[in-house]
Design a protein around this motif. Structure first.
Motif, PDB file in Angstrom:
ATOM      1  N   PRO A 172       0.822  -1.221   0.000  1.00  0.00           N
ATOM      2  CA  PRO A 172       0.000   0.000   0.000  1.00  0.00           C
ATOM      3  C   PRO A 172       0.857   1.273   0.000  1.00  0.00           C
ATOM      4  O   PRO A 172       1.960   1.274   0.561  1.00  0.00           O
ATOM      5  N   VAL A 173       0.358   2.288  -0.671  1.00  0.00           N
ATOM      6  CA  VAL A 173       1.047   3.586  -0.709  1.00  0.00           C
ATOM      7  C   VAL A 173       0.214   4.566   0.101  1.00  0.00           C
ATOM      8  O   VAL A 173      -0.912   4.880  -0.259  1.00  0.00           O
ATOM      9  N   LYS A 174       0.784   5.002   1.190  1.00  0.00           N
ATOM     10  CA  LYS A 174       0.018   5.875   2.092  1.00  0.00           C
ATOM     11  C   LYS A 174       0.249   7.336   1.767  1.00  0.00           C
ATOM     12  O   LYS A 174       1.124   7.683   0.966  1.00  0.00           O
ATOM     13  N   GLU A 175      -0.509   8.157   2.414  1.00  0.00           N
ATOM     14  CA  GLU A 175      -0.412   9.591   2.181  1.00  0.00           C
ATOM     15  C   GLU A 175       1.021  10.070   2.395  1.00  0.00           C
ATOM     16  O   GLU A 175       1.672   9.692   3.354  1.00  0.00           O
ATOM     17  N   GLY A 176       1.475  10.862   1.472  1.00  0.00           N
ATOM     18  CA  GLY A 176       2.819  11.408   1.606  1.00  0.00           C
ATOM     19  C   GLY A 176       3.914  10.501   1.077  1.00  0.00           C
ATOM     20  O   GLY A 176       5.076  10.880   1.023  1.00  0.00           O
ATOM     21  N   GLU A 177       3.536   9.292   0.663  1.00  0.00           N
ATOM     22  CA  GLU A 177       4.556   8.353   0.180  1.00  0.00           C
ATOM     23  C   GLU A 177       4.567   8.303  -1.350  1.00  0.00           C
ATOM     24  O   GLU A 177       3.620   8.720  -2.012  1.00  0.00           O
ATOM     25  N   THR A 178       5.667   7.789  -1.886  1.00  0.00           N
ATOM     26  CA  THR A 178       5.754   7.620  -3.344  1.00  0.00           C
ATOM     27  C   THR A 178       6.071   6.158  -3.669  1.00  0.00           C
ATOM     28  O   THR A 178       6.756   5.473  -2.905  1.00  0.00           O
ATOM     29  N   LEU A 179       5.557   5.723  -4.825  1.00  0.00           N
ATOM     30  CA  LEU A 179       5.759   4.349  -5.283  1.00  0.00           C
ATOM     31  C   LEU A 179       6.698   4.359  -6.478  1.00  0.00           C
ATOM     32  O   LEU A 179       6.486   5.113  -7.437  1.00  0.00           O
ATOM     33  N   TRP A 180       7.725   3.524  -6.420  1.00  0.00           N
ATOM     34  CA  TRP A 180       8.739   3.479  -7.484  1.00  0.00           C
ATOM     35  C   TRP A 180       8.849   2.083  -8.062  1.00  0.00           C
ATOM     36  O   TRP A 180       8.634   1.095  -7.371  1.00  0.00           O
ATOM     37  N   ARG A 181       9.239   2.047  -9.316  1.00  0.00           N
ATOM     38  CA  ARG A 181       9.324   0.805 -10.063  1.00  0.00           C
ATOM     39  C   ARG A 181      10.725   0.735 -10.672  1.00  0.00           C
ATOM     40  O   ARG A 181      11.179   1.696 -11.301  1.00  0.00           O
ATOM     41  N   PHE A 182      11.407  -0.387 -10.463  1.00  0.00           N
ATOM     42  CA  PHE A 182      12.788  -0.538 -10.945  1.00  0.00           C
ATOM     43  C   PHE A 182      12.871  -1.760 -11.841  1.00  0.00           C
ATOM     44  O   PHE A 182      12.453  -2.850 -11.455  1.00  0.00           O
ATOM     45  N   SER A 183      13.397  -1.584 -13.031  1.00  0.00           N
ATOM     46  CA  SER A 183      13.574  -2.708 -13.945  1.00  0.00           C
ATOM     47  C   SER A 183      15.062  -3.005 -14.067  1.00  0.00           C
ATOM     48  O   SER A 183      15.852  -2.139 -14.463  1.00  0.00           O
ATOM     49  N   VAL A 184      15.442  -4.231 -13.694  1.00  0.00           N
ATOM     50  CA  VAL A 184      16.860  -4.645 -13.717  1.00  0.00           C
ATOM     51  C   VAL A 184      16.931  -6.103 -14.178  1.00  0.00           C
ATOM     52  O   VAL A 184      15.899  -6.734 -14.403  1.00  0.00           O
ATOM     53  N   ALA A 185      18.130  -6.638 -14.302  1.00  0.00           N
ATOM     54  CA  ALA A 185      18.270  -8.069 -14.586  1.00  0.00           C
ATOM     55  C   ALA A 185      17.747  -8.853 -13.380  1.00  0.00           C
ATOM     56  O   ALA A 185      17.880  -8.384 -12.248  1.00  0.00           O
ATOM     57  N   PRO A 186      17.171 -10.043 -13.595  1.00  0.00           N
ATOM     58  CA  PRO A 186      16.616 -10.802 -12.463  1.00  0.00           C
ATOM     59  C   PRO A 186      17.585 -10.962 -11.298  1.00  0.00           C
ATOM     60  O   PRO A 186      17.205 -10.753 -10.148  1.00  0.00           O
ATOM     61  N   THR A 187      18.838 -11.273 -11.596  1.00  0.00           N
ATOM     62  CA  THR A 187      19.775 -11.521 -10.490  1.00  0.00           C
ATOM     63  C   THR A 187      20.208 -10.238  -9.780  1.00  0.00           C
ATOM     64  O   THR A 187      20.834 -10.295  -8.730  1.00  0.00           O
ATOM     65  N   GLY A 245      10.504 -12.646 -11.391  1.00  0.00           N
ATOM     66  CA  GLY A 245      11.677 -13.436 -11.035  1.00  0.00           C
ATOM     67  C   GLY A 245      12.804 -12.613 -10.448  1.00  0.00           C
ATOM     68  O   GLY A 245      13.947 -13.049 -10.443  1.00  0.00           O
ATOM     69  N   GLY A 246      12.478 -11.425  -9.952  1.00  0.00           N
ATOM     70  CA  GLY A 246      13.486 -10.540  -9.367  1.00  0.00           C
ATOM     71  C   GLY A 246      13.812  -9.350 -10.240  1.00  0.00           C
ATOM     72  O   GLY A 246      14.478  -8.410  -9.806  1.00  0.00           O
ATOM     73  N   ALA A 247      13.315  -9.354 -11.483  1.00  0.00           N
ATOM     74  CA  ALA A 247      13.686  -8.307 -12.441  1.00  0.00           C
ATOM     75  C   ALA A 247      12.861  -7.028 -12.288  1.00  0.00           C
ATOM     76  O   ALA A 247      13.187  -6.007 -12.882  1.00  0.00           O
ATOM     77  N   LEU A 248      11.808  -7.087 -11.506  1.00  0.00           N
ATOM     78  CA  LEU A 248      10.985  -5.897 -11.275  1.00  0.00           C
ATOM     79  C   LEU A 248      10.892  -5.678  -9.776  1.00  0.00           C
ATOM     80  O   LEU A 248      10.420  -6.548  -9.041  1.00  0.00           O
ATOM     81  N   VAL A 249      11.393  -4.552  -9.328  1.00  0.00           N
ATOM     82  CA  VAL A 249      11.366  -4.238  -7.906  1.00  0.00           C
ATOM     83  C   VAL A 249      10.437  -3.052  -7.703  1.00  0.00           C
ATOM     84  O   VAL A 249      10.582  -2.022  -8.374  1.00  0.00           O
ATOM     85  N   TRP A 250       9.480  -3.211  -6.817  1.00  0.00           N
ATOM     86  CA  TRP A 250       8.599  -2.094  -6.456  1.00  0.00           C
ATOM     87  C   TRP A 250       9.006  -1.623  -5.066  1.00  0.00           C
ATOM     88  O   TRP A 250       9.243  -2.441  -4.183  1.00  0.00           O
ATOM     89  N   ALA A 251       9.080  -0.320  -4.881  1.00  0.00           N
ATOM     90  CA  ALA A 251       9.478   0.197  -3.577  1.00  0.00           C
ATOM     91  C   ALA A 251       8.656   1.418  -3.212  1.00  0.00           C
ATOM     92  O   ALA A 251       8.360   2.255  -4.061  1.00  0.00           O
ATOM     93  N   VAL A 252       8.294   1.498  -1.943  1.00  0.00           N
ATOM     94  CA  VAL A 252       7.577   2.667  -1.433  1.00  0.00           C
ATOM     95  C   VAL A 252       8.535   3.471  -0.561  1.00  0.00           C
ATOM     96  O   VAL A 252       9.205   2.915   0.307  1.00  0.00           O
ATOM     97  N   PHE A 253       8.596   4.758  -0.841  1.00  0.00           N
ATOM     98  CA  PHE A 253       9.458   5.658  -0.080  1.00  0.00           C
ATOM     99  C   PHE A 253       8.599   6.716   0.613  1.00  0.00           C
ATOM    100  O   PHE A 253       7.545   7.090   0.109  1.00  0.00           O
ATOM    101  N   PRO A 254       9.101   7.224   1.720  1.00  0.00           N
ATOM    102  CA  PRO A 254       8.433   8.386   2.302  1.00  0.00           C
ATOM    103  C   PRO A 254       8.827   9.613   1.486  1.00  0.00           C
ATOM    104  O   PRO A 254      10.009   9.897   1.339  1.00  0.00           O
ATOM    105  N   GLY A 255       7.883  10.309   0.903  1.00  0.00           N
ATOM    106  CA  GLY A 255       8.219  11.492   0.117  1.00  0.00           C
ATOM    107  C   GLY A 255       9.074  11.158  -1.085  1.00  0.00           C
ATOM    108  O   GLY A 255       9.010  10.063  -1.630  1.00  0.00           O
ATOM    109  N   HIS A 256       9.869  12.143  -1.486  1.00  0.00           N
ATOM    110  CA  HIS A 256      10.682  11.974  -2.691  1.00  0.00           C
ATOM    111  C   HIS A 256      12.114  11.629  -2.327  1.00  0.00           C
ATOM    112  O   HIS A 256      12.842  12.464  -1.819  1.00  0.00           O
TER     113      HIS A 256
END
Lengths: 458, 495
Positions: free
Chosen positions: A305-320, A342-353
């Protein structure tokens, strides 16, 4: 500045509004359902130009659906949910499993963002399924590209440029999409309680088998699993909300069950020794209904979940490279993560920017995109761990990456960090940037369409 | 077909071109004698022949870049050449140009099975990639029929297909990254080792760009675990339409076979004479269906597919029970093109794609054209994806027959467009279908494509004379071009 909302509910209307904007020297923010509106930069907040909203949510309807030809021709403002129901009636689906991110999600939006779900590593991305299109370019010209057949190499593959260009080149008015049979059934193997590194190693091991997994995700402990159909998955993670390492197999029920059991046997036993997954991890096999609900949740990111004030980021890398990147993102202040593909897509939630995420993505050999921000996120900043990200200065900044009015309050925040802190997408290499800019000017020389949505000058 | 006409001003620079090339490459990498140039006078379309001024054999990216830069300075066109197996005249050399043959860049640089990819140089053959990884249970999926000889760089340039496309996609669906050299010599990398790239899909637009946008110097391909099982069914039909219906029924039943191929009577006869694979001579059509995947799934599908074929009117069905039997069922199909040499001095291979439902209509039309032109036609189809390969049989020693075949071929391709299909499914536009492009695309569409061309190559030195009926000068297309990172709108807000 006047900011009208213009209805682009026909090819002619879309063309008329673009031509009018060209004549007035104004710009347009192209919106259909609006479910992905905070993906990338807020076009209107970022510009001092007059920018009206071109609302294409009225550009709806199926033009032609031929299940036996495996094609669907539709207007891009058509809601995804209804289209998927129509396909399901014929036992078919969009194999790229587009995330909706809201009830109002449209087919055109998913294609424009090139958004693909968990099956992407097996079935391809949105860009692999757009066969043809009609669109109005930023020059106000109606252009067709591709065709209505699945195999076609006639001329440049312009459909590829429509996907992932976030409406910055042309406004699609009709799309031809490849559709495929939906599997009869599916099962999901869940291993509970593995560390991120061990979970990821098992995903890699599974990807090397001939059992044709079509979903390979790892949800670190603390993932939110509440909602209809998620009871079995939640039980697998109980009592302490353990991490879940998930592997989906699809096909006839007997085949899916047999392959799920083979995966348990081969992967739990250590699988490929070189990858070194640890032994252990309680095993659950989700039945069809629970499996579908689980992957719908992974696709829609409800465990994250992405809460108020947070940002959602998407990272595309090699699976390993996924897990190491995830660790460094935690170090840079990420609150919650999930791993897909398989590890190649990482989603991350951060507080703010967060500062420095682009440097971390580049260092991991991939790139980052800001997908969503809570209502107040634009006002907040984060100060944790950002110095780390820029120590080695891997981030390649270009003259046009000066960003927004975001302030980074990092104790160690360097000029580099603050300069890039607000950029939604990782900057391109100089050569790629030049080609991107040339393509932008080829299709939209006056920068009428979604200016700045992806990069400051695109 | 009128071959691209050389410009006298460029021909006059021949000595300067050779000396510039010798300035950046070792002498052994620069060919310029008549004799040495002969192998480069035609690709897989022998009807079109032209010798270049010189051929270079660069050994690495920096040599490609330096040679390209030298040609850019002299304003000399460059034709990238993979293995010369292309079927559209896409690598046809230009009399006033230089051909860059990439065959010396033939190393597999890296195999990374955890990430299921391989990084290879462009001159590596398609089959060599699979051969390198098959002992580990992996393969590279696209399998054009020339895979033993064709290069991966050429596959990328042409977006090559094969018999397994419906299930596994064509080249564009099986790539992760490229390194390319632009027409000014700049080296650019696109994509990478992850699945999605940032920015516009440069990888997607470069794939299938037929050497007009950049020279490919490195390719990162996706590898797939080899399917556990593959089994083939061969069904015999009294009429081609029945085989076509069977294909539609298989798909309607929710199956996506690894391959589905139809051959008509003349094609069966020819291949049987040549390959002796036991095909039913005299039958109107055969349909080959290959089901591959996990053992548990294929076992489930075989009886279902058999039932469908029977209901569609198959008079005989053979099912492979071993790998040996499977290969035998395929042997005739794989030999179909060379087999034509047994029954005709020359053949002209067409490559249109149509919606499958239009197959009966298209077959009737081809029969009519065959009578009208007095040329025999053998039909081989990638039936699963509607990709037709009518083979027009002619004799180039009979004056006028080549022209007749070309004219008839153009009529077939236009008919493909008329029924909602396209001019080319996997062979590319090249020299051969260039003049038909405006039949499928309108002026705006072609201009948009040419602006893409100008975005990559505003000097228009890369493979001119291919793909477009008429190449507009970039300035005529009314666009601005960015050089050296200069920004076109100095007054816009730098946010």
């Amino acid at each position: 500045m006047s900011e009208a909302t213009l209805a682009g509910d026909s090819l002619e209307a879309v063309q008329e509004h673009i031509v009018a904007a060209l004549e007035k020297g104004e710009a347009l923010e192209v919106v259909a359902g609006g479910s992905k509106r905070s993906y990338g930069r807020d076009v209107r907040a970022a510009s001092k130009q007059v920018i009206s909203v071109l609302d294409v949510s009225g550009l709806t309807g199926i033009v032609d659906y031929q299940p036996n030809e495996l094609i669907l021709v539709a207007r891009p403002g058509t809601p995804l949910a209804g289209l998927e129901a129509t396909l399901a009636d014929q036992g078919q689906q969009f194999a790229f499993e587009p995330p909706h991110f809201g009830e109002a999600a449209t087919l055109g939006g998913a294609l424009a963002c090139n958004l693909s779900g968990p099956r992407r590593f097996k079935a391809g991305a949105a860009r692999d399924h757009l066969l043809g299109f009609q669109a109005v370019t930023g020059r106000g010209e109606v252009v067709r590209g591709g065709g209505r057949v699945v195999k076609n190499v006639t001329g440049y593959d312009l459909s590829k440029l429509m996907c992932g260009s976030f409406g910055t080149l042309a406004v699609m008015t009709e799309v031809v999409v490849k559709v495929l049979p939906r599997a009869e059934s599916e099962r999901t193997v869940l291993f509970a309680g593995l560390s991120d590194a061990h979970g990821a190693a098992r995903l890699i091991a599974a990807s090397r088998t001939p059992h044709e997994p079509s979903g390979l995700a790892h949800l670190p402990s603390g993932a939110v699993l509440d909602g209809p159909g998620l009871e079995a998955a939640a039980a697998a993670a109980s009592p302490n909300g353990a991490a879940l390492t998930a592997m989906r197999v699809e096909g006839p029920a007997a085949s899916a069950q047999a392959r799920a059991e083979l995966l348990v046997k081969e992967i739990q036993g250590g699988g490929n020794g070189a990858s070194g997954p640890a032994h252990g991890g309680a095993v659950t096999i989700l039945e069809e209904g629970d499996s579908r609900a689980f992957w719908a949740a992974v696709r829609e990111l409800t465990p994250l979940p992405v809460k108020e004030g947070e940002t959602l980021w998407r990272f595309s890398v090699a699976p390993t490279a996924g897990v190491a990147l995830g660790e460094s993102l935690r170090g840079a202040g990420a609150l919650r993560l999930t791993y897909d593909w398989g590890g190649a897509l990482v989603w991350a939630v951060f507080p703010g920017h967060p500062a420095g995420v682009h440097a971390l993505a580049s260092r991991a050999g991939g790139h980052a995109q800001r997908v969503r921000q809570g209502p107040t996120a634009a006002l907040k900043t984060t100060g944790d761990g950002t110095g780390k990200a820029t120590v080695d200065g891997t981030e390649t900044s270009t003259e046009n990456s000066t960003e927004d009015d975001t302030v980074v309050n990092s104790a160690e925040g360097t000029a580099e960090a603050s300069k890039n802190a607000g950029a939604p997408f990782t900057e391109l290499s100089p050569g790629q940037h030049r080609l991107n800019l040339n393509l932008k000017l080829a299709f939209d020389p006056a920068r009428v369409l979604n200016p700045g949505r992806m990069y400051a000058d695109i | 077909m009128i071959l691209p006409q050389p410009e006298p001003a460029r021909l006059a620079k021949r000595e300067a071109v050779i000396s510039a090339l010798l300035g950046v490459l070792p002498a052994e990498c620069v060919l310029h004698t008549e004799e040495a140039l002969t192998p480069y006078e035609c690709d897989g379309v022998p009807a079109y022949r032209q010798k270049p001024m010189a051929v270079v054999h660069p050994r690495d990216t920096s040599e490609v870049s330096r040679a390209m830069k030298a040609m850019h300075e002299l304003e000399i066109p460059v034709v990238p050449w993979g293995a010369g197996t292309g079927l559209s005249g896409g690598a046809l050399s230009l009399a006033d140009g230089v051909t860059f043959a990439m065959s010396r860049m033939n190393r597999i640089l890296e195999v990374d099975l955890d990430n299921r990819l391989a990084v290879v140089q462009p001159g590596v053959t398609n089959l060599a990639i699979t051969q390198r990884v098959q002992h580990e249970g992996f393969y590279y999926a696209p399998d054009p029929s020339s895979q033993i000889a064709c290069s991966i760089g050429g596959n990328v340039a042409e977006n090559s297909g094969g018999v397994h496309c419906l299930k596994y996609g064509v080249t564009t669906n099986n790539l992760l990254g490229l390194e390319v050299v632009l027409s000014d010599g700049e080296v650019v990398r696109v994509g990478g080792r992850g699945y999605d790239d940032g920015g516009f899909d440069l990888l997607g637009v470069l794939t299938g760009s037929e050497g007009l946008l950049a020279i490919i110097t490195e390719v990162t391909v996706r590898l797939l675990p080899k399917p556990e099982v593959a089994r083939a069914l061969l069904a015999v039909f009294d009429e081609v339409e029945g085989a076509g219906q069977a294909v539609a029924d298989v798909i309607a039943a929710g199956m996506i076979p690894g391959g589905m191929e139809i051959m008509d009577k003349l094609a069966i006869e020819a291949t049987e004479q040549y390959a002796k694979s036991g095909y039913p001579v005299g039958a109107e059509a055969i349909l080959l269906v290959e089901l591959d995947g996990t053992a548990s799934e294929v076992e489930h599908q075989i009886p279902a597919a058999e039932e469908i074929l029977k209901n569609a009117g198959a008079t005989e069905i053979r099912i492979s029970n071993s790998e040996e039997e499977r290969l035998r069922l395929w042997a005739g199909r794989k030999a179909a093109f060379p087999a034509m040499g047994r029954i005709s001095p020359d053949y002209y291979c067409m490559d249109g794609t149509i919606p499958r439902a239009a197959l009966p209509k298209m077959l009737a039309l081809i029969r009519g054209l065959s009578e009208k032109y007095g040329l025999r036609v053998a039909n081989v189809f990638h039936a699963g994806d509607g990709n037709l390969h009518p083979l027009l049989l002619y004799d180039s020693n009979v004056p006028g027959e080549l022209e007749k075949a070309e004219e008839m071929g153009a009529e077939i391709l236009k008919a493909c467009v008329d029924v909602g299909g396209v001019l080319t499914g996997e062979h590319g536009v090249g020299t051969e279908k260039r003049d038909l492009m405006s039949y499928q695309f309108g002026e705006n569409d072609l201009n948009a494509m040419q602006r893409v061309k100008c975005s990559f190559d505003d000097s228009q030195l890369l493979n001119p004379g291919k793909m477009f009926p008429q190449l507009h000068r970039c300035a005529e297309l009314g666009r601005m071009h960015i050089h050296g990172g200069k920004i076109p709108f100095p007054d816009i807000e730098r946010f």
